[in-house]
Design a protein around this motif. Structure first.
Motif, PDB file in Angstrom:
ATOM      1  N   ARG A 181       0.869  -1.164   0.000  1.00 15.90           N
ATOM      2  CA  ARG A 181       0.000   0.000   0.000  1.00 15.90           C
ATOM      3  C   ARG A 181       0.915   1.225   0.000  1.00 15.90           C
ATOM      4  NH1 ARG A 181      -3.301   2.915   3.544  1.00 15.90           N
ATOM      5  NH2 ARG A 181      -2.159   2.314   5.410  1.00 15.90           N
ATOM      6  N   PRO A 184       1.629   8.836   0.286  1.00 17.34           N
ATOM      7  CA  PRO A 184       2.494   9.929  -0.163  1.00 17.34           C
ATOM      8  C   PRO A 184       3.043  10.749   1.007  1.00 17.34           C
ATOM      9  CG  PRO A 184       0.188  10.400  -0.690  1.00 17.34           C
ATOM     10  CD  PRO A 184       0.210   9.072   0.007  1.00 17.34           C
ATOM     11  N   LYS A 189       7.722  23.767   0.681  1.00 15.69           N
ATOM     12  CA  LYS A 189       7.667  24.764  -0.390  1.00 15.69           C
ATOM     13  C   LYS A 189       8.975  24.823  -1.166  1.00 15.69           C
ATOM     14  CE  LYS A 189       4.356  28.496   0.059  1.00 15.69           C
ATOM     15  NZ  LYS A 189       3.210  27.644   0.235  1.00 15.69           N
ATOM     16  N   TYR A 411       4.937  19.736 -17.515  1.00 20.62           N
ATOM     17  CA  TYR A 411       3.918  19.307 -16.538  1.00 20.62           C
ATOM     18  C   TYR A 411       4.373  18.148 -15.660  1.00 20.62           C
ATOM     19  CZ  TYR A 411       1.285  22.477 -19.413  1.00 20.62           C
ATOM     20  OH  TYR A 411       0.881  23.597 -20.079  1.00 20.62           O
ATOM     21  N   LEU A 414       4.491  17.162 -10.814  1.00 21.42           N
ATOM     22  CA  LEU A 414       3.178  17.780 -10.695  1.00 21.42           C
ATOM     23  C   LEU A 414       3.141  18.890  -9.649  1.00 21.42           C
ATOM     24  CD1 LEU A 414       1.133  14.459 -10.792  1.00 21.42           C
ATOM     25  CD2 LEU A 414       1.641  15.987 -12.689  1.00 21.42           C
ATOM     26  N   ARG A 417       3.604  24.235 -10.949  1.00 20.12           N
ATOM     27  CA  ARG A 417       2.628  24.594 -11.987  1.00 20.12           C
ATOM     28  C   ARG A 417       3.337  24.955 -13.290  1.00 20.12           C
ATOM     29  NH1 ARG A 417      -0.319  29.239 -10.920  1.00 20.12           N
ATOM     30  NH2 ARG A 417      -1.608  28.656 -12.685  1.00 20.12           N
ATOM     31  N   GLU A 418       2.705  24.603 -14.390  1.00 19.35           N
ATOM     32  CA  GLU A 418       3.259  24.931 -15.716  1.00 19.35           C
ATOM     33  C   GLU A 418       4.755  24.608 -15.771  1.00 19.35           C
ATOM     34  OE1 GLU A 418       1.546  25.790 -18.408  1.00 19.35           O
ATOM     35  OE2 GLU A 418      -0.331  25.737 -17.294  1.00 19.35           O
ATOM     36  N   GLU A 465      -4.942  15.698 -28.673  1.00 16.64           N
ATOM     37  CA  GLU A 465      -4.455  14.804 -27.630  1.00 16.64           C
ATOM     38  C   GLU A 465      -5.587  14.079 -26.908  1.00 16.64           C
ATOM     39  OE1 GLU A 465      -1.188  16.300 -25.175  1.00 16.64           O
ATOM     40  OE2 GLU A 465      -1.045  17.943 -26.602  1.00 16.64           O
ATOM     41  N   VAL A 466      -6.745  14.749 -26.772  1.00 20.28           N
ATOM     42  CA  VAL A 466      -7.867  14.107 -26.090  1.00 20.28           C
ATOM     43  C   VAL A 466      -8.357  12.912 -26.909  1.00 20.28           C
ATOM     44  CG1 VAL A 466     -10.233  14.399 -25.280  1.00 20.28           C
ATOM     45  CG2 VAL A 466      -8.565  16.227 -24.952  1.00 20.28           C
ATOM     46  N   ALA A 469      -5.995  10.011 -26.894  1.00 18.07           N
ATOM     47  CA  ALA A 469      -6.021   9.209 -25.674  1.00 18.07           C
ATOM     48  C   ALA A 469      -7.315   8.412 -25.559  1.00 18.07           C
ATOM     49  CB  ALA A 469      -5.850  10.116 -24.458  1.00 18.07           C
ATOM     50  N   ARG A 470      -8.422   9.024 -25.973  1.00 20.10           N
ATOM     51  CA  ARG A 470      -9.728   8.360 -25.798  1.00 20.10           C
ATOM     52  C   ARG A 470     -10.050   7.387 -26.930  1.00 20.10           C
ATOM     53  NH1 ARG A 470     -13.474  10.044 -22.081  1.00 20.10           N
ATOM     54  NH2 ARG A 470     -15.212   9.284 -23.306  1.00 20.10           N
TER      55      ARG A 470
ATOM     56  N   ASP B  41      -7.413  19.609 -20.673  1.00 22.10           N
ATOM     57  CA  ASP B  41      -8.367  18.737 -21.370  1.00 22.10           C
ATOM     58  C   ASP B  41      -8.484  17.358 -20.721  1.00 22.10           C
ATOM     59  OD1 ASP B  41      -8.846  20.718 -23.262  1.00 22.10           O
ATOM     60  OD2 ASP B  41      -7.111  20.104 -24.453  1.00 22.10           O
ATOM     61  N   LEU B  42      -9.707  17.008 -20.325  1.00 22.92           N
ATOM     62  CA  LEU B  42      -9.938  15.739 -19.641  1.00 22.92           C
ATOM     63  C   LEU B  42     -10.039  14.602 -20.648  1.00 22.92           C
ATOM     64  CD1 LEU B  42     -12.590  16.930 -17.057  1.00 22.92           C
ATOM     65  CD2 LEU B  42     -10.112  16.765 -16.772  1.00 22.92           C
ATOM     66  N   VAL B  43      -9.510  13.456 -20.236  1.00 21.92           N
ATOM     67  CA  VAL B  43      -9.482  12.299 -21.118  1.00 21.92           C
ATOM     68  C   VAL B  43     -10.317  11.155 -20.554  1.00 21.92           C
ATOM     69  CG1 VAL B  43      -7.964  10.506 -22.023  1.00 21.92           C
ATOM     70  CG2 VAL B  43      -7.220  12.871 -22.064  1.00 21.92           C
ATOM     71  N   TYR B  44     -10.307  11.003 -19.223  1.00 18.95           N
ATOM     72  CA  TYR B  44     -10.848   9.780 -18.647  1.00 18.95           C
ATOM     73  C   TYR B  44     -11.137  10.018 -17.176  1.00 18.95           C
ATOM     74  CZ  TYR B  44     -10.892   4.800 -17.375  1.00 18.95           C
ATOM     75  OH  TYR B  44     -11.245   3.568 -16.920  1.00 18.95           O
ATOM     76  N   GLU B  64      -8.028  11.611 -15.422  1.00 12.45           N
ATOM     77  CA  GLU B  64      -6.874  11.733 -16.312  1.00 12.45           C
ATOM     78  C   GLU B  64      -7.116  12.858 -17.306  1.00 12.45           C
ATOM     79  OE1 GLU B  64      -5.768   8.068 -18.210  1.00 12.45           O
ATOM     80  OE2 GLU B  64      -4.445   9.087 -19.623  1.00 12.45           O
ATOM     81  N   VAL B  66      -4.862  15.327 -20.472  1.00 14.13           N
ATOM     82  CA  VAL B  66      -3.722  15.169 -21.372  1.00 14.13           C
ATOM     83  C   VAL B  66      -2.412  15.450 -20.641  1.00 14.13           C
ATOM     84  CG1 VAL B  66      -5.012  15.623 -23.468  1.00 14.13           C
ATOM     85  CG2 VAL B  66      -3.979  17.526 -22.248  1.00 14.13           C
ATOM     86  N   LYS B  67      -2.511  16.100 -19.464  1.00 11.83           N
ATOM     87  CA  LYS B  67      -1.312  16.446 -18.702  1.00 11.83           C
ATOM     88  C   LYS B  67      -0.894  15.370 -17.727  1.00 11.83           C
ATOM     89  CE  LYS B  67      -1.445  20.450 -16.517  1.00 11.83           C
ATOM     90  NZ  LYS B  67      -1.755  21.850 -16.174  1.00 11.83           N
ATOM     91  N   ALA B  68      -1.869  14.806 -16.987  1.00  8.15           N
ATOM     92  CA  ALA B  68      -1.498  13.933 -15.870  1.00  8.15           C
ATOM     93  C   ALA B  68      -2.693  13.121 -15.404  1.00  8.15           C
ATOM     94  CB  ALA B  68      -0.986  14.782 -14.704  1.00  8.15           C
ATOM     95  N   ASP B 131      -1.924  28.809  -4.327  1.00  6.46           N
ATOM     96  CA  ASP B 131      -1.434  27.886  -5.349  1.00  6.46           C
ATOM     97  C   ASP B 131      -1.015  28.643  -6.599  1.00  6.46           C
ATOM     98  OD1 ASP B 131      -1.899  25.780  -3.749  1.00  6.46           O
ATOM     99  OD2 ASP B 131      -3.531  24.893  -4.909  1.00  6.46           O
ATOM    100  N   GLU B 134       2.434  30.413  -6.332  1.00  7.71           N
ATOM    101  CA  GLU B 134       3.653  29.615  -6.222  1.00  7.71           C
ATOM    102  C   GLU B 134       4.408  29.529  -7.533  1.00  7.71           C
ATOM    103  OE1 GLU B 134       2.940  25.794  -4.424  1.00  7.71           O
ATOM    104  OE2 GLU B 134       2.367  26.806  -2.596  1.00  7.71           O
TER     105      GLU B 134
END
Lengths: 479, 134
Positions: A181, A184, A189, A411, A414, A417-418, A465-466, A469-470, B41-44, B64, B66-68, B131, B134
């Protein structure tokens, strides 16, 4: 974009003209039972040899690699693969072996593997080595199975793996596959492991902490000995994700800062090819008390020769057929021997120097939230550009392609950001780093609309990309 | 309901609590517009089965983009009574109407004490601004 072979196909075209049949022809129905006969021939493309060759050669020119472009893909370490190692790995004495040959006729390869074990043990500061795992994540899983076997043997029930939130996604995945199990552990910071959170979570359930050091932000965990001590005091083990070993080769050793197990990524650390999904290698090194549980066999010295030791009663068993992916291990061995211990340290020094040089040039253009200094890579953030100009990390990455650079990782991790995760590696010149910084500066001044539609010079601009993936289209079908 | 009437987790789930006819507290859980924008953009989306027990702070599903891939965390202890199962084929309703048609699951709350741990609208806004800084 290049047409597919099926689209280029013209009925009757052929690359070869077969001679007339010189035996009496018989009908297929005569030769095969009805159930074995297809309704018709397979719809294979029909092309002349010249068209076929051009198709593949033109496709190959679309490749982007470290041999053709600057490739600062953070975390992935797109390290240059020395060409001499390719030549050495294809020497007939290594290439033409068969794993079922008697050991006596494999002595050269076994010596190479034995010495690889010894060298990896020395670099890790951990004496037990297995070369079997076929990739880094496979090494993680193997090491976790070793951990499970160790605690089972001790009669301790520990089923939690602690993983800092900036870790590679393979860590929790490997832990889950090995039956643990995961929990995290937060980052501060500044981007380091939060010691208070670790203290709250390290307890009698903790089997192992999986830590990446230098971490995924490209920083050396400055409290690493405190971290490993806390986990050991709770009775747990410490696993070092060796993804970033290229930054510390010959400078410090995981065994010295308290790690009990680790894996290597030869492609990130020792210049073997990335291999596009395989074959790879992910050797692991472990502390003395964990060595009995390593996968069998292990290469041992026996008199003047070498043999495979299968007599390891506590071993978790095989994790890979034969001796692992030896072709990759040979390249790794050549890389280590070429550099020697002094040279490996220079590799790490170069990787850290190049990253810091680029960091110093870029931080005024794209802020680097964590730190003035880094190890082998750093993470810049386009968050401000996103807020002020609606220019995202993705836009910058895409636009870089127009300037002839591969994009950095975006990305990830995580927690930034950006994120733009940049790793130049040690083999890039100052001129290349200057040119890259110059281009980033230019891009941040370009019109957002131009960037939103970038890249403008590649065969495909922005794939959906969507939908990819889908509803991926994995096979061509006739229109 | 509007975002101002909801409770929030630090991990960007929103919660709307109602009392059902039998007197049980039911939490409707979704993902905030802030989180959905950050995901791009959401995938799943992977949602749990009805009947599963969940604990506050533990993952109940995944989303999920496209990013993570990100975990979805339960805001409360309890049992899942309903799942917005149509969502996986209609992710547009999640990004287009996160506080309405885009709800994720409903949980019958077993420990109401946990609600006091959640953030109100103002506290959540403050966290989002932090957030962003940052």
């Amino acid at each position: 974009m290049t047409d597919l072979l099926f689209e280029l196909s013209k009925p009757g075209c052929a690359a070869v003209r077969l001679p007339d049949c010189d035996v009496p022809e018989r009908s297929i129905e005569e030769l095969l039972p009805p159930g074995a006969i297809a309704a018709g021939p397979p719809p294979l493309p029909e092309l002349a040899e010249g068209e076929l060759v051009r198709h593949f050669v033109n496709l190959s020119t679309l490749n982007v690699s470290v041999d053709s472009h600057f490739y600062p893909l953070g975390s992935c370490t797109m390290k240059y693969n020395p060409k001499r190692n390719e030549r050495l790995a294809t020497l007939p004495g290594l290439l033409d072996l068969h794993p079922y040959q008697p050991e006596l006729t494999l002595q050269g390869l076994l010596e190479l593997l034995y010495r690889s074990q010894e060298m990896l043990a020395e670099i890790a500061g951990l004496p037990g080595v297995s070369l079997q795992p076929a990739a880094g994540a496979h090494g993680e899983m193997t090491a976790l199975l070793v951990v499970a076997a160790y605690f089972r043997d001790l009669g301790e029930k520990r089923n939690v793996v602690l993983i800092p939130d900036g870790a590679h996604g393979t860590n929790p995945a490997s832990a889950a596959v090995a039956g643990f199990r995961t929990l995290p552990v937060k980052s501060t910071k500044e981007g380091f492991v939060d010691l208070d959170d670790l203290a709250a979570k390290a307890n009698e359930q903790t089997a192992v902490l999986m830590i990446t050091n230098p971490n995924t932000l490209g920083m050396f965990e400055n409290q690493i000995t405190q971290i490993t001590r806390m986990v050991h005091q709770a009775g747990g083990l410490v696993y070092l994700d060796g993804a970033n070993m290229n930054a510390i080769l010959g400078i410090t050793r995981p065994g010295d800062f308290g790690a009990d197990l680790m894996h290597y990524n030869p492609h990130k650390t020792f210049g073997s090819p990335h291999g596009g999904g395989g074959p790879g290698a992910g050797p692991i090194a472990v502390a003395e008390r964990l060595a009995p549980y390593l996968p069998a066999p292990i290469v041992v010295k026996h008199g003047d020769g070498y043999r495979l030791d299968y007599d390891r009663p506590k071993s978790i068993g095989r994790v890979r057929s034969f001796f692992g992916n030896t072709g990759v291990l040979v390249r790794m061995f050549c890389y280590i021997l070429t550099h020697g211990s002094e040279g490996l340290r220079r590799v790490a020094d170069g990787a850290v120097l190049n990253a810091n040089y680029l960091l110093a040039k870029l931080k005024h253009i794209v802020p680097v939230p964590q730190g003035e200094r880094c190890m082998h890579e750093f993470v810049a953030s386009a968050a401000k550009l996103k807020t002020e100009k609606d220019v995202s990390a993705m836009d910058i990455a895409k636009r870089l392609l127009d300037y002839g650079f591969h994009a950095p990782t975006v990305y990830f991790p995580l927690i930034v950001r950006e994120a733009l995760m940049i790793e130049p590696t040690e083999t890039e010149s100052k001129a290349t780093l200057d040119a890259f910084a110059e281009v980033i500066f230019r891009i941040t001044g370009e019109a957002p609309d131009l960037l939103h539609d970038a890249p403008h010079s590649t065969p495909i601009s922005r794939p959906d990309e969507v939908q990819a993936a889908r509803n991926p289209i994995l096979r061509w079908s006739p229109p | 309901m509007t975002p101002k009437e909801l409770l929030y987790t630090k991990t960007h789930e929103w919660v709307h609590v109602e009392t059902d006819p039998a007197g049980a507290k039911i939490a409707t859980v979704g993902l905030t517009a802030f989180a959905i924008e950050a995901l791009t953009d959401l995938v799943y989306v992977d949602l749990p089965e009805v009947g599963r027990q969940v604990a506050a702070g533990e993952p109940f599903g995944e989303i999920e983009s496209v990013k993570a891939v990100s975990d979805l965390y339960s805001p409360v202890d309890g049992q899942i009574t309903e799942v917005n199962s149509g969502l996986s084929n209609n992710l547009a309703s999640l990004s287009g109407d996160p506080y309405g048609a885009g709800w994720l699951i409903k949980i019958k709350i077993s420990d109401e004490g946990g609600l006091s741990e959640l953030l109100d609208y103002a506290a959540y806004q403050e966290q989002c601004e932090e957030d962003n800084d940052e």
